[in-house]
Design a protein around this motif. Structure first.
Motif, PDB file in Angstrom:
ATOM      1  N   LEU A 161     -24.651  43.406  21.885  1.00 46.66           N
ATOM      2  CA  LEU A 161     -23.678  44.445  21.511  1.00 46.66           C
ATOM      3  C   LEU A 161     -22.453  43.874  20.792  1.00 46.66           C
ATOM      4  O   LEU A 161     -22.307  44.053  19.585  1.00 46.66           O
ATOM      5  N   ASP A 162     -21.587  43.159  21.521  1.00 44.34           N
ATOM      6  CA  ASP A 162     -20.335  42.703  20.910  1.00 44.34           C
ATOM      7  C   ASP A 162     -20.580  41.787  19.713  1.00 44.34           C
ATOM      8  O   ASP A 162     -21.254  40.769  19.832  1.00 44.34           O
ATOM      9  N   HIS A 163     -20.049  42.172  18.585  1.00 47.11           N
ATOM     10  CA  HIS A 163     -20.147  41.427  17.319  1.00 47.11           C
ATOM     11  C   HIS A 163     -21.573  41.381  16.767  1.00 47.11           C
ATOM     12  O   HIS A 163     -21.867  40.607  15.861  1.00 47.11           O
ATOM     13  N   THR A 164     -22.483  42.172  17.345  1.00 56.38           N
ATOM     14  CA  THR A 164     -23.827  42.292  16.754  1.00 56.38           C
ATOM     15  C   THR A 164     -24.056  43.771  16.449  1.00 56.38           C
ATOM     16  O   THR A 164     -23.903  44.179  15.309  1.00 56.38           O
ATOM     17  N   MET A 165     -24.375  44.586  17.462  1.00 63.69           N
ATOM     18  CA  MET A 165     -24.505  46.023  17.198  1.00 63.69           C
ATOM     19  C   MET A 165     -23.117  46.617  16.918  1.00 63.69           C
ATOM     20  O   MET A 165     -22.955  47.486  16.066  1.00 63.69           O
ATOM     21  N   ASP A 169     -25.469  37.171  17.900  1.00 58.78           N
ATOM     22  CA  ASP A 169     -24.402  36.458  17.198  1.00 58.78           C
ATOM     23  C   ASP A 169     -23.869  35.238  17.946  1.00 58.78           C
ATOM     24  O   ASP A 169     -23.113  34.469  17.390  1.00 58.78           O
ATOM     25  N   SER A 170     -24.220  35.083  19.253  1.00 57.67           N
ATOM     26  CA  SER A 170     -23.556  33.987  19.971  1.00 57.67           C
ATOM     27  C   SER A 170     -24.503  33.230  20.887  1.00 57.67           C
ATOM     28  O   SER A 170     -25.714  33.492  20.928  1.00 57.67           O
ATOM     29  N   GLY A 171     -23.967  32.279  21.621  1.00 56.87           N
ATOM     30  CA  GLY A 171     -24.752  31.343  22.433  1.00 56.87           C
ATOM     31  C   GLY A 171     -25.720  31.990  23.395  1.00 56.87           C
ATOM     32  O   GLY A 171     -26.862  31.548  23.529  1.00 56.87           O
ATOM     33  N   ASN A 172     -25.274  33.065  24.067  1.00 58.78           N
ATOM     34  CA  ASN A 172     -26.188  33.656  25.054  1.00 58.78           C
ATOM     35  C   ASN A 172     -27.358  34.390  24.392  1.00 58.78           C
ATOM     36  O   ASN A 172     -28.295  34.795  25.069  1.00 58.78           O
ATOM     37  N   ASP A 173     -27.319  34.544  23.067  1.00 63.08           N
ATOM     38  CA  ASP A 173     -28.428  35.185  22.349  1.00 63.08           C
ATOM     39  C   ASP A 173     -29.496  34.181  21.924  1.00 63.08           C
ATOM     40  O   ASP A 173     -30.605  34.575  21.561  1.00 63.08           O
ATOM     41  N   ALA A 174     -29.159  32.880  21.951  1.00 63.90           N
ATOM     42  CA  ALA A 174     -30.054  31.854  21.388  1.00 63.90           C
ATOM     43  C   ALA A 174     -31.475  31.975  21.931  1.00 63.90           C
ATOM     44  O   ALA A 174     -32.443  31.953  21.166  1.00 63.90           O
TER      45      ALA A 174
HETATM   46 MG    MG Z   1     -22.193  39.011  20.968  1.00 63.89          MG
END
Ligand code: MG
Ligand code: GLC
Length: 426
Positions: free
Chosen positions: A16-20, A202-207
């Protein structure tokens, strides 16, 4: 999700944050473009999954702040909580699985010894997630030492660094990627493995989302350094993962087009009249198009023309009735008069309309029942209604467009239906 009989055509799993959600887009235009695309062409046979680091508390807060759709599945707290549907029914099997080799008390005990770690807000501490802030420069060193300490105590944990500031500690089997793998496995057992899956982050936890077999992936243009670095080290040669040139939800739309996963032109990017039809026309598209037209009409984004009003009439059966949230019924002449009066009344105001959960059922030959919710934002004020529409397809083919038979709306706003649309009716 009971409405989905077979495999989903497309499953989107998005952060969500900074992606959707683009926190730098105060008008939320890319999110609204995605919403229109999803409801017009995907909702009825595809799955929308939100996968966020936020706890249920902060997730619900975001939903109030931003014009977000309702996902079919919500994965929260960095893949440690999975819930289904509108009423967010938790997946108990997942909770049980995560209890293995996990002891929150030991994590708390050990982390207390690290002065570099600052505990995050109480709402973000969850049964299978302990979260801190740590400075970028100290992160690698702390993660290494902490992981050795916890291993000594017999725990098998996963430590994830995101956004250049957040440090999460989870059971080894948890995380956004593991949660997705769990869902895939579950769907496979039911014979409903989605035909395509697109992961977005967009961030580390998405890797770890990007290392699930077979998935397509998009890192939005504004992705964080730690994700781009992970990609360079681990997934550089995977043609199924792209770094979009567009930010946030616009990057997701770009990836749908790039990988040929289905329609990728948002109805918001098309300036159509009410009577335009397209190859992909279906009942969902019809509803999205109708309310988008209403938005543009009230914003005064098109010239005033009686031809549009005749178009409305030509678009409905003579017996058409609109049941307004206040309980008032309008036949075609009243309805067109209300449209006439409302032209441009939202000019210069931040007025937006979006449709959510548009689910069609063909209840008879050429006749469709659509249930959906519709939201309106006017400056800070937000109003919702649930609605039912009856549409009949012209010339026995949805691609020829629809005639409106009936539209019934019920207001969801707290103040009750009485003042709802007062400006529209008067
Ligand atoms: Mg994010
Ligand atoms: C969200 C959560 C936070 C977590 C971060 C990164 O911001 O609220 O607890 O640390 O995501 O996963």
């Amino acid at each position: 999700m009971d409405w989905l009989k077979g495999s989903a055509r497309l499953m989107i799993v998005s952060d969500l944050d900074h992606t959707m959600v683009d926190h730098h887009d105060s008008e939320n235009l890319s999110l609204l473009r995605f919403n229109a695309l999803w409801e017009a062409y995907y909702r009825y046979d595809s799955l929308l999954v939100f996968s966020t680091g936020r706890s249920p508390t902060l997730y619900k807060q975001l939903r109030k702040e931003k014009p977000m759709l309702t996902p079919d599945i919500t994965i929260m707290s960095v893949g440690t909580e999975i819930t289904y549907g509108n009423s967010m029914v938790p997946d108990e099997g997942w909770v049980e699985f995560l209890n293995q080799k996990w002891d929150r008390t030991i994590v708390m005990e050990e982390t207390r010894k690290f002065s570099e770690l600052t505990l995050q807000a109480e709402t973000e501490q969850r049964p299978h997630k302990v979260s801190f802030y740590v400075q970028k420069e100290k992160a690698q060193e702390v993660m290494k030492a902490l992981s050795a300490q916890l291993e000594k105590r017999g725990l098998d944990v996963k430590i994830i660094y995101s956004g250049g500031m957040d440090l999460d500690i989870l059971p080894q089997g948890a995380g956004k990627g593991q949660a997705l793998a769990y869902l895939h496995k579950k769907f496979k057992t039911e014979g409903k493995l989605p035909k395509n899956t697109l992961v977005c982050g967009d961030s580390g936890n998405d890797a770890e989302l990007f290392s699930i077999p077979e998935v397509y992936g998009v890192m939005v243009s504004n992705a964080q350094e730690e994700l781009l670095q992970w990609h360079a080290e681990n997934a550089k040669d995977n043609p199924k993962v792209i770094h979009a040139t567009e930010r946030c939800a616009a990057g997701i739309i770009q990836a749908i087009g790039h990988f040929n996963l289905g329609a990728s032109t948002s109805p918001r990017d098309v300036s159509h009249s009410l009577n335009s039809v397209s190859e992909n026309s279906g009942p969902g598209h019809e509803i999205v198009k109708f309310f988008l037209f209403l938005e543009r009409w009230r914003r005064g984004e098109m010239e005033f023309s009686e031809a549009y009003l005749s178009g409305l009439k030509a678009h409905s059966l003579p017996s058409f009735v609109f049941v307004h949230p206040s309980g008032i019924e309008q036949s075609i002449p009243d309805f067109t008069n209300a449209w006439r009066r409302s032209y441009g009344d939202k000019q210069g105001k931040e007025y937006r309309v979006w449709v959510d959960q548009a689910l069609p059922t063909e209840i008879g030959p050429d006749i469709w029942l659509l249930k959906f919710s519709k939201w309106e934002l006017s400056g800070q004020e937000r109003r919702g209604s649930i609605a039912t529409a009856l549409l009949s397809s012209k010339d026995h083919s949805p691609s020829e467009g629809f005639s409106w038979v009936h539209l019934h709306q019920t207001g969801l706003d707290e103040a009750g239906a009485s003042h709802y649309y007062a400006d529209w009716l008067c």
